[in-house]
Motif scaffolding. Sequence first.
Motif, short mmCIF file in Angstrom:
data_model
loop_
_atom_site.label_atom_id
_atom_site.label_comp_id
_atom_site.label_asym_id
_atom_site.label_seq_id
_atom_site.Cartn_x
_atom_site.Cartn_y
_atom_site.Cartn_z
N HIS A 244 13.42 30.57 12.22
CA HIS A 244 14.32 31.54 12.85
C HIS A 244 13.72 32.94 12.83
CE1 HIS A 244 18.72 33.21 13.04
NE2 HIS A 244 17.87 34.17 13.33
N VAL A 245 13.30 33.39 11.65
CA VAL A 245 12.84 34.78 11.54
C VAL A 245 11.50 34.99 12.24
CG1 VAL A 245 14.16 35.24 9.44
CG2 VAL A 245 11.81 34.44 9.24
N PHE A 246 10.63 33.99 12.21
CA PHE A 246 9.35 34.14 12.91
C PHE A 246 9.54 34.12 14.42
CE2 PHE A 246 7.18 33.24 8.88
CZ PHE A 246 6.10 34.11 8.98
N ALA A 247 10.38 33.22 14.92
CA ALA A 247 10.63 33.18 16.36
C ALA A 247 11.28 34.47 16.84
CB ALA A 247 11.51 31.97 16.70
N GLN A 248 12.24 34.96 16.06
CA GLN A 248 12.89 36.22 16.41
C GLN A 248 11.90 37.38 16.34
OE1 GLN A 248 16.77 36.73 14.64
NE2 GLN A 248 16.66 38.95 14.83
N GLY A 249 10.89 37.26 15.48
CA GLY A 249 9.88 38.30 15.34
C GLY A 249 8.80 38.25 16.42
N GLY A 250 8.87 37.28 17.33
CA GLY A 250 7.95 37.23 18.44
C GLY A 250 6.80 36.26 18.30
N TYR A 251 6.80 35.44 17.27
CA TYR A 251 5.71 34.51 17.03
C TYR A 251 6.00 33.14 17.66
CZ TYR A 251 4.06 37.98 13.77
OH TYR A 251 3.61 39.15 13.22
N MET B 26 18.57 37.39 3.91
CA MET B 26 18.00 37.97 2.69
C MET B 26 16.68 38.67 2.98
SD MET B 26 20.18 37.25 0.29
CE MET B 26 19.41 37.13 -1.32
N LYS B 27 16.53 39.86 2.42
CA LYS B 27 15.37 40.70 2.73
C LYS B 27 14.11 40.36 1.94
CE LYS B 27 16.94 43.71 5.79
NZ LYS B 27 16.30 43.85 7.12
N LEU B 28 14.26 39.81 0.75
CA LEU B 28 13.11 39.64 -0.13
C LEU B 28 12.19 38.51 0.30
CD1 LEU B 28 11.61 40.30 -2.81
CD2 LEU B 28 13.09 38.59 -3.90
N VAL B 29 10.88 38.76 0.21
CA VAL B 29 9.87 37.69 0.23
C VAL B 29 9.01 37.90 -1.01
CG1 VAL B 29 7.90 36.65 1.39
CG2 VAL B 29 9.82 37.50 2.75
N GLU B 30 9.03 36.91 -1.91
CA GLU B 30 8.21 36.96 -3.12
C GLU B 30 6.85 36.36 -2.77
OE1 GLU B 30 9.00 35.93 -7.81
OE2 GLU B 30 9.61 34.45 -6.33
N ILE B 31 5.83 37.20 -2.78
CA ILE B 31 4.47 36.76 -2.44
C ILE B 31 3.73 36.48 -3.73
CG2 ILE B 31 2.30 37.45 -1.36
CD1 ILE B 31 3.97 39.23 0.53
N ILE B 32 3.20 35.24 -3.85
CA ILE B 32 2.59 34.84 -5.11
C ILE B 32 1.11 34.57 -4.92
CG2 ILE B 32 2.71 33.29 -7.08
CD1 ILE B 32 5.56 33.06 -4.68
N ASN B 33 0.29 35.30 -5.65
CA ASN B 33 -1.15 35.08 -5.64
C ASN B 33 -1.52 33.91 -6.54
OD1 ASN B 33 -2.10 37.20 -3.97
ND2 ASN B 33 -1.78 38.66 -5.63
N GLY B 34 -2.28 32.97 -6.01
CA GLY B 34 -2.92 31.98 -6.86
C GLY B 34 -4.12 32.65 -7.54
N TYR B 35 -4.74 31.93 -8.47
CA TYR B 35 -5.85 32.51 -9.22
C TYR B 35 -6.99 32.93 -8.28
CZ TYR B 35 -9.26 33.20 -12.95
OH TYR B 35 -10.18 33.76 -13.82
N ASP C 206 1.77 42.50 4.91
CA ASP C 206 2.04 43.23 6.15
C ASP C 206 2.87 42.38 7.12
OD1 ASP C 206 0.62 45.38 5.18
OD2 ASP C 206 -1.22 44.90 6.28
N LEU C 207 2.58 41.09 7.18
CA LEU C 207 3.34 40.19 8.04
C LEU C 207 4.81 40.16 7.63
CD1 LEU C 207 3.44 37.87 10.17
CD2 LEU C 207 2.83 36.31 8.32
N SER C 208 5.07 40.09 6.34
CA SER C 208 6.45 40.06 5.85
C SER C 208 7.20 41.34 6.23
CB SER C 208 6.46 39.88 4.32
OG SER C 208 5.82 38.68 3.95
N LYS C 209 6.52 42.47 6.12
CA LYS C 209 7.14 43.74 6.52
C LYS C 209 7.43 43.75 8.01
CE LYS C 209 6.07 47.67 4.72
NZ LYS C 209 5.35 48.89 4.28
N GLN C 210 6.52 43.20 8.81
CA GLN C 210 6.72 43.15 10.25
C GLN C 210 7.95 42.32 10.61
OE1 GLN C 210 6.30 40.54 12.65
NE2 GLN C 210 6.67 41.96 14.35
N LEU C 211 8.26 41.32 9.77
CA LEU C 211 9.44 40.49 10.00
C LEU C 211 10.73 41.17 9.56
CD1 LEU C 211 8.09 37.03 8.71
CD2 LEU C 211 8.53 37.67 11.10
N GLY C 212 10.61 42.38 9.01
CA GLY C 212 11.79 43.10 8.54
C GLY C 212 12.16 42.76 7.11
N LYS C 213 11.24 42.12 6.40
CA LYS C 213 11.48 41.74 5.02
C LYS C 213 10.91 42.78 4.06
CE LYS C 213 13.33 37.82 6.26
NZ LYS C 213 14.80 37.62 6.17
N VAL C 214 11.28 42.65 2.80
CA VAL C 214 10.73 43.50 1.74
C VAL C 214 9.86 42.62 0.86
CG1 VAL C 214 11.22 45.01 -0.22
CG2 VAL C 214 12.73 45.03 1.80
#
Length: 305
Positions: free
Chosen positions: A22-29, A151-160, A172-180
């Motif tokens: 939903h959010v990606f399609a609405q974001g133009g992807y 919900m605004k949050l996206v928790e981005i997790i780095n692997g090792y 940056d992609l998450s911000k473009q989607l209107g997320k934090v």
Amino acid sequence: MLQQIKTVTVIGSGTMGNGICHVFAQGGYNVHMMDINQAALDRAIGTIGKNMDRQVTKGSLTEADKAAALGRIATYTDLATAVKDADLIIEAATENIDLKMKIFQDLDKLAPENAILATNTSSISITRIASYTRRPTKVIGMHFMNPVPVMKLVEIINGYATDAKVTELIYDLSKQLGKVPCVVNDYPGFIANRILMPMINEAILSLQEGVAGVEEIDTIMKLGMAHPMGPLQLADFIGLDTCLAILNVLYTGFGNQKYAPASLLINMVQAGYLGAKSGEGFYKYTPGSKELVVSDRLASKQWKM
């Protein structure tokens, strides 16, 4: 739109998967939604349409924008076809380590060499998932919150081994989607569930020990701590089986007794009382009703130790 990401494939069409689509399609992807069951995909498209209708009613989306967004979603039951042109693939399958390992092994073989492989896991090690691929630098956690469109949050997790440029791109992609977006490192439960699940477990232990009833526990946390939803209602919303799975990841990962799941939670899951999705957990759920009614089994206090 970010130039590097044009087509996004989402694996899984359940609550989280269709919300991410939903959010990606609405974001133009361009979005490829993949599931092994066409009926599940059809239901997911219907859910996305209904959720967009709510946005139209609230004035946050036009009918034209809704039609355009839905037009950007294609459905697939074949994994190879769904991922062949993808720049980003997000796995949103059940929180099951064996299933996720198999999916990532297949994705590594089928996805374009430069595609980023992300997982919406809420607790399973990104490093462990990445170890089943030949591209660990391109594997990252992208943990959306439910309901995803709200919900605004996206928790981005780095692997090792996650490359810093991949992290920056997903941020940056998450911000473009209107997320934090918030970036965290790969330890059991990350941040969201490392803090949330022990709180939910403590609420269940308080109920199990007869300190207070279901309504009292939730009311105290809502009115006293300004939580929008009490921990027991939230557990029902998440799914008690999912809560148990995450607590087991924490308990196994840290080897600390404080993460051991409450026996009441284990019993409820084994008995099939999983929360809203099964129709009953700490509360009973009737289709079309918003009234919260405590489960008869818990209201009767026969469950007390």
